[in-house]
Design a protein around this motif. Sequence first.
Motif, PDB file in Angstrom:
ATOM      1  N   PHE A  29      44.774  59.354 -79.365  1.00 24.60           N
ATOM      2  CA  PHE A  29      44.247  60.660 -78.957  1.00 24.60           C
ATOM      3  C   PHE A  29      44.053  61.627 -80.121  1.00 24.60           C
ATOM      4  O   PHE A  29      43.933  62.838 -79.914  1.00 24.60           O
ATOM      5  N   LEU A  30      44.040  61.100 -81.352  1.00 17.91           N
ATOM      6  CA  LEU A  30      43.835  61.970 -82.507  1.00 17.91           C
ATOM      7  C   LEU A  30      42.502  62.708 -82.389  1.00 17.91           C
ATOM      8  O   LEU A  30      42.415  63.911 -82.660  1.00 17.91           O
ATOM      9  N   ASN A  31      41.466  61.979 -81.996  1.00 17.39           N
ATOM     10  CA  ASN A  31      40.146  62.591 -81.864  1.00 17.39           C
ATOM     11  C   ASN A  31      40.160  63.722 -80.845  1.00 17.39           C
ATOM     12  O   ASN A  31      39.619  64.818 -81.070  1.00 17.39           O
ATOM     13  N   GLN A  32      40.828  63.462 -79.698  1.00 13.85           N
ATOM     14  CA  GLN A  32      40.892  64.484 -78.648  1.00 13.85           C
ATOM     15  C   GLN A  32      41.683  65.712 -79.091  1.00 13.85           C
ATOM     16  O   GLN A  32      41.313  66.850 -78.794  1.00 13.85           O
ATOM     17  N   TRP A  33      42.789  65.481 -79.815  1.00 14.70           N
ATOM     18  CA  TRP A  33      43.574  66.624 -80.290  1.00 14.70           C
ATOM     19  C   TRP A  33      42.810  67.413 -81.362  1.00 14.70           C
ATOM     20  O   TRP A  33      42.948  68.636 -81.461  1.00 14.70           O
ATOM     21  N   ALA A  34      42.005  66.702 -82.159  1.00 10.01           N
ATOM     22  CA  ALA A  34      41.187  67.412 -83.146  1.00 10.01           C
ATOM     23  C   ALA A  34      40.158  68.293 -82.444  1.00 10.01           C
ATOM     24  O   ALA A  34      39.896  69.435 -82.868  1.00 10.01           O
ATOM     25  N   VAL A  35      39.544  67.767 -81.389  1.00  9.66           N
ATOM     26  CA  VAL A  35      38.617  68.565 -80.586  1.00  9.66           C
ATOM     27  C   VAL A  35      39.317  69.818 -80.070  1.00  9.66           C
ATOM     28  O   VAL A  35      38.795  70.947 -80.166  1.00  9.66           O
ATOM     29  N   TYR A  36      40.491  69.600 -79.520  1.00  5.00           N
ATOM     30  CA  TYR A  36      41.273  70.713 -78.966  1.00  5.00           C
ATOM     31  C   TYR A  36      41.597  71.751 -80.044  1.00  5.00           C
ATOM     32  O   TYR A  36      41.472  72.970 -79.842  1.00  5.00           O
ATOM     33  N   ALA A  37      42.022  71.272 -81.226  1.00  6.40           N
ATOM     34  CA  ALA A  37      42.396  72.189 -82.307  1.00  6.40           C
ATOM     35  C   ALA A  37      41.193  73.001 -82.784  1.00  6.40           C
ATOM     36  O   ALA A  37      41.291  74.224 -82.991  1.00  6.40           O
ATOM     37  N   ILE A  38      40.041  72.326 -82.964  1.00 13.03           N
ATOM     38  CA  ILE A  38      38.843  73.039 -83.430  1.00 13.03           C
ATOM     39  C   ILE A  38      38.404  74.086 -82.413  1.00 13.03           C
ATOM     40  O   ILE A  38      38.009  75.211 -82.768  1.00 13.03           O
ATOM     41  N   ARG A  39      38.469  73.759 -81.151  1.00 19.20           N
ATOM     42  CA  ARG A  39      38.100  74.739 -80.121  1.00 19.20           C
ATOM     43  C   ARG A  39      39.020  75.959 -80.178  1.00 19.20           C
ATOM     44  O   ARG A  39      38.564  77.102 -80.039  1.00 19.20           O
ATOM     45  N   ASN A  40      40.318  75.733 -80.360  1.00 22.98           N
ATOM     46  CA  ASN A  40      41.249  76.865 -80.448  1.00 22.98           C
ATOM     47  C   ASN A  40      41.047  77.657 -81.741  1.00 22.98           C
ATOM     48  O   ASN A  40      41.267  78.871 -81.777  1.00 22.98           O
ATOM     49  N   LEU A  41      40.637  76.976 -82.816  1.00 22.45           N
ATOM     50  CA  LEU A  41      40.415  77.649 -84.093  1.00 22.45           C
ATOM     51  C   LEU A  41      39.145  78.499 -84.084  1.00 22.45           C
ATOM     52  O   LEU A  41      39.040  79.484 -84.829  1.00 22.45           O
ATOM     53  N   THR A  42      38.184  78.118 -83.261  1.00 24.73           N
ATOM     54  CA  THR A  42      36.898  78.830 -83.270  1.00 24.73           C
ATOM     55  C   THR A  42      36.739  79.817 -82.128  1.00 24.73           C
ATOM     56  O   THR A  42      35.789  80.611 -82.127  1.00 24.73           O
ATOM     57  N   GLU A  43      37.650  79.801 -81.182  1.00 23.69           N
ATOM     58  CA  GLU A  43      37.520  80.711 -80.040  1.00 23.69           C
ATOM     59  C   GLU A  43      37.584  82.160 -80.508  1.00 23.69           C
ATOM     60  O   GLU A  43      38.591  82.606 -81.074  1.00 23.69           O
ATOM     61  N   GLN A  44      36.486  82.888 -80.295  1.00 30.80           N
ATOM     62  CA  GLN A  44      36.380  84.308 -80.662  1.00 30.80           C
ATOM     63  C   GLN A  44      36.731  84.538 -82.134  1.00 30.80           C
ATOM     64  O   GLN A  44      37.331  85.554 -82.497  1.00 30.80           O
ATOM     65  N   ASN A  45      36.380  83.569 -82.968  1.00 34.72           N
ATOM     66  CA  ASN A  45      36.625  83.706 -84.406  1.00 34.72           C
ATOM     67  C   ASN A  45      35.335  83.364 -85.145  1.00 34.72           C
ATOM     68  O   ASN A  45      35.042  82.188 -85.393  1.00 34.72           O
ATOM     69  N   LYS A  46      34.553  84.389 -85.457  1.00 34.76           N
ATOM     70  CA  LYS A  46      33.221  84.200 -86.028  1.00 34.76           C
ATOM     71  C   LYS A  46      33.271  83.524 -87.386  1.00 34.76           C
ATOM     72  O   LYS A  46      32.428  82.670 -87.707  1.00 34.76           O
ATOM     73  N   ARG A  47      34.256  83.870 -88.202  1.00 35.01           N
ATOM     74  CA  ARG A  47      34.311  83.295 -89.546  1.00 35.01           C
ATOM     75  C   ARG A  47      34.540  81.783 -89.487  1.00 35.01           C
ATOM     76  O   ARG A  47      33.913  81.028 -90.227  1.00 35.01           O
ATOM     77  N   ASN A  48      35.434  81.350 -88.601  1.00 30.94           N
ATOM     78  CA  ASN A  48      35.688  79.916 -88.476  1.00 30.94           C
ATOM     79  C   ASN A  48      34.467  79.192 -87.900  1.00 30.94           C
ATOM     80  O   ASN A  48      34.157  78.061 -88.288  1.00 30.94           O
ATOM     81  N   GLN A  49      33.781  79.854 -86.973  1.00 33.66           N
ATOM     82  CA  GLN A  49      32.561  79.260 -86.420  1.00 33.66           C
ATOM     83  C   GLN A  49      31.503  79.096 -87.512  1.00 33.66           C
ATOM     84  O   GLN A  49      30.843  78.059 -87.609  1.00 33.66           O
ATOM     85  N   GLU A  50      31.359  80.122 -88.337  1.00 29.85           N
ATOM     86  CA  GLU A  50      30.355  80.076 -89.405  1.00 29.85           C
ATOM     87  C   GLU A  50      30.679  78.994 -90.425  1.00 29.85           C
ATOM     88  O   GLU A  50      29.780  78.322 -90.946  1.00 29.85           O
ATOM     89  N   LEU A  51      31.980  78.816 -90.707  1.00 27.99           N
ATOM     90  CA  LEU A  51      32.378  77.781 -91.668  1.00 27.99           C
ATOM     91  C   LEU A  51      31.938  76.404 -91.187  1.00 27.99           C
ATOM     92  O   LEU A  51      31.356  75.609 -91.944  1.00 27.99           O
ATOM     93  N   ILE A  52      32.205  76.091 -89.929  1.00 27.66           N
ATOM     94  CA  ILE A  52      31.847  74.781 -89.393  1.00 27.66           C
ATOM     95  C   ILE A  52      30.332  74.629 -89.333  1.00 27.66           C
ATOM     96  O   ILE A  52      29.769  73.568 -89.629  1.00 27.66           O
ATOM     97  N   ALA A  53      29.623  75.711 -88.983  1.00 25.22           N
ATOM     98  CA  ALA A  53      28.156  75.667 -88.939  1.00 25.22           C
ATOM     99  C   ALA A  53      27.580  75.376 -90.321  1.00 25.22           C
ATOM    100  O   ALA A  53      26.647  74.570 -90.469  1.00 25.22           O
ATOM    101  N   LYS A  54      28.115  76.000 -91.346  1.00 29.09           N
ATOM    102  CA  LYS A  54      27.651  75.752 -92.717  1.00 29.09           C
ATOM    103  C   LYS A  54      27.963  74.334 -93.160  1.00 29.09           C
ATOM    104  O   LYS A  54      27.164  73.692 -93.855  1.00 29.09           O
TER     105      LYS A  54
END
Length: 489
Positions: free
Chosen positions: A426-451
């Motif tokens: 479930f590493l992949n699933q936990w990574a999905v979960y972590a990224i979603r929590n890291l980007t929720e209402q956090n524009k800078r983190n969203q922009e980093l992943i987009a770049k």
Amino acid sequence: MAAPSEESDCAGFSFGPVEAALAALEADEEPGRRLERLREIMELLREQQHRETASERIFRSIQHILVTASREVELACQDDSRRAHLEPQLQLIAECFRCLRNACVQCPGNQGMIRNLNLIGTTVRLMDLFQKLDIVQESHWTAFRCSLQFLGNISAGNEASQQAVWRDAFPDLFLYCLCHPDEKVVAYASMILFTCLSTERLRDLQTQNLGVALRVIEAYRKQPESEWAFLIILDYLLKSPELVKSMYTKLSHPERVTLLDLMIAKLLGDEPLTREDLTAFLSHAELVASNFQEKCKSVLKLASAGHDNDEEALATIRLLHVLCEMTANCELLGPLQAFPGLLETVVEILQLTHLAGKQTPNVFTATACMRGDGDVSNPAMGFKSHLVRLIGNLCYKNTKNQDKVYELDGIPLILDNCSMDDNNPFLNQWAVYAIRNLTEQNKRNQELIAKMEDHGLADTAVLKKMGLEVEKRDGKLTLRSTKKGPSCE
């Protein structure tokens, strides 16, 4: 709760046979015939009607036999040559305790009469002689087991008896019995300890003899099917943060694993944590987090040959598992999100283990065998999954921790752990979960992943699996979620 009986049920008797058996017992001095009379009385006392009409005279007669037999046991302790002739006395002792055990079942009146005759003290003194006798003989062990069953039954539902047993038996009898080679002795002693424990007496384990609590952990580790030891730990020991803290420093690494597993069992139990439990676990969280911070790098030893069973590393892995389950509880999450240095430690150890797995093939190297069950021999099984899960939990609706992971370059690290890894279910699933929590209402983190996606540093397919996609709006890259918001797990 009554102790288990070693004999089968028999048909009921009238009161007449009890009196007759007692009269014959008092008149006959021959051990064999006295044993037969005691067995008759023992069987009669199985019946509630005979228990409720039992006279003090029965218990006085039994006490007389026990005191007489105790003298023989004491002489055998002093003279080894007398041990060969103890068999008749041991059989009488066992039968006396069977009578007392049966007499106490659901009968407060008998419990009171027996206690007032100080048969609890007589029993504990005799058991002390049994310890000194120290012989491996079935009749000896049977007598010892029956004495414990009696103490368990006289204590059941009777506070006055519990006080008397605690006064006479704590701590020495428990210290001896909880590490006894006979599993039944350990089980019966655990039953008595559970029956007698209370919030007040729990303090005695810390202030007077920590060894009893340590022996309970040891007993459960050796006999994980032991219900009584399990209940002692979950219902009493884990309710005392001071006791747990004192114990943890004294336990061996395997015993720490046992205690931590039981913390997990409590957190995942069918019953929700009470307010008392939550108060205790808030303190346990500090203990677990600080120990993980101190010991986490010991896990890196597992990457070296010959260290696959390093006990300190295995105990540290269990600390991480406990932290994951604690942060999945919303009542415990907040304090751990604010725990000084915890998030930094988790990101750092993920970086180190990820790097170690890439340098040379070892337990941290990702393997995509697609078996689904992983390598059960891998001591680090699931470690990286737990690290990523914990990062996700610590960042749940927490902007400060989201930003901290950004500053620690943790986002690219988590994205790099999105591949299938059979040693980290479930590493992949936990990574999905972590990224979603890291980007929720956090524009800078969203922009980093987009770049990162725009520069080919983030796999578009992986982002889609995460429920994320990159869009260009007015010449700017934005990361958009295609799923509902996250929650703590």
